[in-house]
Design a protein around this motif. Structure first.
Motif, short mmCIF file in Angstrom:
data_model
loop_
_atom_site.label_atom_id
_atom_site.label_comp_id
_atom_site.label_asym_id
_atom_site.label_seq_id
_atom_site.Cartn_x
_atom_site.Cartn_y
_atom_site.Cartn_z
N UNK A 154 36.10 -15.12 -10.23
CA UNK A 154 35.28 -15.64 -9.13
C UNK A 154 34.72 -14.48 -8.31
N UNK A 155 33.46 -14.59 -7.91
CA UNK A 155 32.79 -13.55 -7.12
C UNK A 155 32.14 -14.16 -5.89
N UNK A 156 31.92 -13.33 -4.89
CA UNK A 156 31.12 -13.74 -3.74
C UNK A 156 29.66 -13.86 -4.16
N UNK A 157 28.88 -14.74 -3.54
CA UNK A 157 27.46 -14.85 -3.87
C UNK A 157 26.78 -13.48 -3.84
N UNK A 158 25.98 -13.21 -4.89
CA UNK A 158 25.42 -11.88 -5.08
C UNK A 158 23.97 -12.00 -5.54
N UNK A 159 23.05 -11.65 -4.68
CA UNK A 159 21.62 -11.77 -4.98
C UNK A 159 21.22 -10.86 -6.13
N UNK A 160 21.69 -9.62 -6.13
CA UNK A 160 21.31 -8.67 -7.18
C UNK A 160 21.76 -9.16 -8.55
N UNK A 161 22.96 -9.73 -8.60
CA UNK A 161 23.47 -10.22 -9.88
C UNK A 161 22.65 -11.41 -10.36
N UNK A 162 22.30 -12.30 -9.45
CA UNK A 162 21.45 -13.42 -9.85
C UNK A 162 20.11 -12.92 -10.40
N UNK A 163 19.52 -11.95 -9.73
CA UNK A 163 18.24 -11.41 -10.20
C UNK A 163 18.37 -10.84 -11.61
N UNK A 190 18.20 -18.45 -0.38
CA UNK A 190 16.78 -18.12 -0.21
C UNK A 190 16.19 -17.58 -1.50
N UNK A 191 16.95 -16.75 -2.21
CA UNK A 191 16.47 -16.17 -3.46
C UNK A 191 16.30 -17.25 -4.53
N UNK A 192 17.25 -18.16 -4.59
CA UNK A 192 17.14 -19.26 -5.55
C UNK A 192 15.89 -20.09 -5.29
N UNK A 193 15.68 -20.43 -4.03
CA UNK A 193 14.52 -21.25 -3.67
C UNK A 193 13.21 -20.53 -4.01
N UNK A 194 13.16 -19.23 -3.75
CA UNK A 194 11.92 -18.48 -4.01
C UNK A 194 11.64 -18.35 -5.50
N UNK A 195 12.70 -18.51 -6.33
CA UNK A 195 12.55 -18.43 -7.79
C UNK A 195 12.37 -19.80 -8.44
#
Length: 397
Positions: A154-163, A190-195
């Protein structure tokens, strides 16, 4: 590719039923639909299926949350596994699906997503259920509600990893399940919504107020309602309360009679209506197999009497229900009409994913994803994008 004709059929269209009709399939698309008086000449057709005495001809069902079937799992990360799952899903009347991953070490998720993207681009052939994208479930979840997700990954939410994952996927990630209460300043949301990726609350221990804040920032979907989340309490309505009380929230439900009491479906229907209900299976590799012990993300799951239990903790670990069995349960528990059944197993999913222009109903110009139901509503024929994917040879010679 062969041209196919279904004749003498009871065809369920979006808003009506054709009592004695035909469906003409040309290539991968539905070419024409109508009454038998308007039926094309059989001589111009490669395959003819006489649907006399069949119950219904319906659009193929769409499973947006499924991990595996027939002894295979998407986390196997092999082309063979992907192909076998796609073949198995067609037997249950599922013609499209989101390949669903689960919490695992980052490098392994990278590999799985890369291989899924390669399969979707190069090997996503007609004649089996179509992979229409990826559903990433975890690892950005709350360990308090991990369920059958491996805690050590399990990881903390990570924008870079999602990208990175979205790049590896070729922009085919359609849904991402996460715990929004752990998302710092809702950066991942926010990143999910923008994608254009659907952010789904799941495996979350968020309080009612935390979930409301997430909803106000754009969360509009919840993963397998009632499971892997803080439940409904009279002093804190929790995740369940936030999902049921907010009119814009879509809810995934597993109608197997195991993940929640069947009567709770009546509450969901009253509060959400059919428009926001999405039937899923959360199926694992044991689906379609005999009772026994199976692997799920490196963990052992014991399957007995249709219940899947993680041997280490006793947590529910997915299901072995099929989409068609789920549909039949909706008749038994809710008394849904055939149109209502198809709304929550097909058209809602197609609309949710922005695919209703080609899937989710029987209509000229759409993909020829079609299922023929026989006596007692069993699947007797499945056509995926114009090719026969499953045929019961006892009823269709």
């Amino acid at each position: 590719m062969k041209n196919i004709l279904l004749i003498n059929a009871t065809i369920v269209l979006e808003n009506t039923i054709v009592a004695n009709g035909f469906v003409y399939i040309k290539g991968e698309k539905i070419d024409s639909v109508g009454n038998m008086e308007e039926c094309p000449l059989y001589s111009n057709v490669d395959q003819v299926f006489d649907c006399t005495d069949k119950q219904y001809v319906i659009p193929g069902m769409i499973d947006i949350h499924v991990h595996g079937a027939a002894g295979y799992d998407f986390m196997d990360s092999t082309k063979e596994s992907f192909e076998e799952i796609a073949h198995a899903l067609a037997k249950e009347g599922t013609t499209s699906f989101l390949a669903t991953t689960m919490t695992n070490p980052t490098l392994y998720i990278n590999e799985v997503i890369k291989n899924l993207a390669s399969y979707m681009e190069d090997s996503n052939l007609s004649g089996v259920a179509e992979m229409i994208g990826i559903h990433v479930e975890g690892p950005f979840i709350n360990e308090e509600q991990k369920g059958a997700q491996p805690e050590d990954a399990i990881l903390a939410p990570n924008v870079s990893l999602f990208k990175e994952w979205q790049t590896l996927s070729g922009n085919t990630i359609k849904v991402l399940t996460f715990a929004p209460e752990l998302d710092n300043n809702f950066e991942l949301l926010k990143e999910l919504k923008s994608n254009g990726v659907i952010p789904s609350m799941g495996h979350t221990d968020g309080s009612y107020n935390e979930c409301l804040r997430a909803i106000n920032h754009g969360v509009e979907h919840v993963t397998h309602l009632f499971n892997g989340m803080r439940g409904l309490h009279h002093r804190d309505p929790g995740v369940v309360g936030s999902a049921l009380l907010n009119d814009d929230m879509y809810v995934e439900v597993i109608p197997d009679g195991i993940h929640f009491h069947p009567d709770l479906l009546k509450m969901v229907l009253k509060m959400k209506g059919l428009e926001r209900m999405l039937v899923i299976t959360d199926g694992i590799r044991a689906k379609g197999m005999s009772d026994g012990v199976y692997d799920l993300g490196g963990q052992k799951v014991k399957v007995t009497d249709e219940k899947c239990i993680l041997t280490s903790t006793g947590s529910l670990a997915g299901s072995i229900i099929t989409m068609n069995k789920a549909r039949l349960n909706l008749i038994k528990w809710l008394g849904l009409t055939i149109h209502e059944q198809l709304q929550v197993t097909s058209s809602n999913q197609a609309k949710r994913l922005g695919l209703y222009d080609r899937k989710g109903s029987i209509q000229v110009g759409k993909d020829a994803d079609i299922v023929v139901l026989g006596e007692n509503g069993v699947v007797e024929l499945t056509i995926c994008r114009g090719s026969v994917a499953f045929q019961n040879n006892d009823t269709f010679k």
